[in-house]
Design a protein around this motif. Structure first.
Motif, short mmCIF file in Angstrom:
data_model
loop_
_atom_site.label_atom_id
_atom_site.label_comp_id
_atom_site.label_asym_id
_atom_site.label_seq_id
_atom_site.Cartn_x
_atom_site.Cartn_y
_atom_site.Cartn_z
N LEU A 71 5.14 7.88 -4.89
CA LEU A 71 5.00 6.62 -5.61
C LEU A 71 4.87 6.85 -7.11
N LEU A 72 4.12 7.89 -7.50
CA LEU A 72 3.84 8.17 -8.91
C LEU A 72 4.19 9.62 -9.22
N PRO A 73 5.48 9.94 -9.29
CA PRO A 73 5.90 11.34 -9.48
C PRO A 73 5.85 11.78 -10.94
N HIS A 74 4.64 11.75 -11.52
CA HIS A 74 4.48 12.08 -12.92
C HIS A 74 3.61 13.32 -13.05
N VAL A 395 -6.03 1.37 -2.27
CA VAL A 395 -6.14 0.54 -3.47
C VAL A 395 -4.76 0.20 -4.03
N LEU A 396 -3.89 1.21 -4.11
CA LEU A 396 -2.57 0.98 -4.69
C LEU A 396 -1.66 0.18 -3.76
N ARG A 397 -1.89 0.24 -2.45
CA ARG A 397 -1.14 -0.64 -1.54
C ARG A 397 -1.44 -2.10 -1.86
N HIS A 398 -2.68 -2.38 -2.30
CA HIS A 398 -3.05 -3.76 -2.63
C HIS A 398 -2.66 -4.12 -4.07
N LYS A 399 -2.82 -3.17 -4.99
CA LYS A 399 -2.50 -3.46 -6.39
C LYS A 399 -1.00 -3.51 -6.66
N ARG A 400 -0.23 -2.68 -5.94
CA ARG A 400 1.21 -2.60 -6.17
C ARG A 400 1.95 -2.74 -4.83
N PRO A 401 1.82 -3.88 -4.19
CA PRO A 401 2.39 -4.01 -2.83
C PRO A 401 3.91 -3.98 -2.78
#
Length: 472
Positions: A71-74, A395-401
């Motif tokens: 999701l966040l490949p940084h 948390v990120l499933r809810h913030k960035r669904p």
């Protein structure tokens, strides 16, 4: 091109990435930690169960990190996940922790190399020994040939990683192959040629252990050092080709390979040696004893060949600092760490300043602690941050669904919740089994809080870790 405008090269292929996972995981722990674990649990069955349980926990963690990494490949790994899920302060604390306690992990690798060299040639007594009493606890500082060798190992691999990503990746691939061959070779030698090997050894207890649930927790705490490594690849995500596809494959696949290898080699140890010999191998309780791996090899090659075996283990314990330095680099690019840490080398495109300063800090710590003390601090810091990182999946499933997730954790939300719960138990076990190192770790992490307002005021705009680095 100015250093601030440079981006990391995406030179790590799937092979390099998987090699990084397997290569960093397989290291000091598998050759040294079985001794402290045997002291804690007292039976071969429980020792193998602790290795299997720790492997399962590592697999749960790898599944969580695979989703977050895709999701966040940084560049920055856990720093990016914590900041995205909870805001700047948790991310900043992790960046401070990655430098301060990442140095403890580096120092532990150097200390392990010194242990294996001493299996080949005795290094003698320390030249300088000092003790300091702080807050009712004695702290010992020493300097001698062991510490000098540990510092030299850190320096060599800092230089290799400063040369560039491709060189570090290629070196890691070669070392990974050597590590796998070493484990398979030792296990094969034990099962085929050991003069003391017997299935009866697998059923003989060791009567001086602490035992119980607390002992099992302490054993798993030790094993987590041996399994740590799967979490480091996302820290170098900015240098992995096709990260959405390759990160999950490398993390999950690499972890599965290691779990199988660890169960195989520990079964070999317990087949070759009675448990009391495993428990009395090199550890904080027996600092001058040979490693458990060296004792197992001696059962089929004899004393004269122990030097050759130690050389094999020496190659297998050599690690890389490719990933740890990426966290201060990512935080510095966001204005949440010292600006110099965010600069890349003009030719190598790696954070040279971050690498060098982390290596210097690790070298200093190598002079002040034993292998077990250093690894206890490192694992305590891992476990403390793995709790919120695992919950960041939820948390990120809810913030960035609606954001695309190339990989999703199976068994969601049970897997991240279970992993976080186990880590909480591990933290409590660590506070009981290694209180001095655990409390010191918590204090060091919290020391970063007073620095946050300073960096917050100086934060430049725009921020750069919010988008993936472009392909080279």
């Amino acid at each position: 091109m100015a250093s601030a405008d440079l981006q990391p090269r995406r030179d790590l292929t799937l092979t390099h990435a998987a090699s990084l996972v397997v290569g960093i995981i397989i290291g000091t722990g598998i050759f040294l930690k079985s001794a402290t674990m045997a002291q804690a649990v007292g039976t071969p069955a429980l020792l193998l169960a602790a290795w299997a349980a720790a492997g399962l926990v590592a697999m749960l963690g790898a599944l969580c990190f695979a989703e977050l990494g895709a999701l966040l490949p940084h560049a920055g790994g856990e720093y990016v996940y914590l900041r995205s899920a909870y805001g700047e302060i948790p991310g900043f604390l992790f960046a401070c922790n990655a430098f301060v306690l990442g140095g403890a992990a580096l120092a532990a690798y150097g200390a392990a190399v010194a242990i294996f060299v001493s299996d080949i040639h005795p290094l003698g007594s320390d030249w300088i020994v000092r003790s300091v009493r702080l807050f009712g606890t004695d702290y010992h500082f020493s300097f001698g040939a062991r510490q000098l060798l540990a510092v030299a190992v850190i320096a060599v691999f800092a230089a290799i990683n400063c040369a560039g990503v491709m060189l570090g990746g290629r070196v890691q691939a070669v070392l990974t192959a050597a590590k796998i061959l070493a484990l398979v070779g030792v296990a094969a030698g034990v099962f085929l040629f050991s003069r003391t090997g017997a299935t009866a050894n697998l059923a003989t207890a060791h009567g001086t252990s602490s035992g119980g649930l607390a002992g099992f927790g302490a054993a798993m705490f030790s094993a987590l050092w041996a399994y740590s490594g799967w979490q480091f690849l996302p820290m170098a995500a900015g240098e992995v080709r096709e990260p959405q596809r390759n990160l999950p494959r490398a993390i999950v696949g690499g972890t599965l390979v290691v779990v199988a290898l660890y169960l195989m080699i520990n079964t070999a140890y317990l087949y070759a040696l009675p448990l009391w010999q495993v428990a009395s191998a090199n550890s904080s309780a027996y600092p001058e004893a040979p490693s458990v791996a060296a004792r197992a090899v001696q059962t089929f090659v004899g004393g004269r060949a122990a030097a050759v075996a130690a050389l094999i283990f020496l190659v297998s314990t050599i690690g890389s600092i490719l990933s740890a330095a990426r966290v201060p680099y990512a935080a510095a690019r966001d204005g949440l760490f010292f600006e110099r840490f965010g600069r890349l080398g003009a030719r190598s495109r790696v954070p040279v300043t971050s690498l060098v300063l982390l290596a210097l800090w690790g070298a200093l710590l190598a002079l002040t602690g034993t292998f077990d003390q250093l690894t206890n601090m490192a694992v305590m810091s891992y476990a403390l941050f793995w709790i919120p990182v695992a919950l960041a999946v939820v948390v990120l499933r809810h913030k960035r669904p609606h954001e695309p997730r190339p990989y999703r954790v199976p068994g969601y939300p049970l897997v991240p919740l279970l992993f976080a719960l186990v880590m909480a138990w591990i933290v409590v076990s660590a506070l009981r089994s290694a209180p001095r190192e655990s409390i010191a770790t918590v204090v060091l992490i919290l020391l970063g809080l007073p620095l946050y307002p300073l960096f917050r005021r100086r934060r430049p705009l725009p921020q750069v870790t919010s988008t993936p680095a472009p392909r080279a």
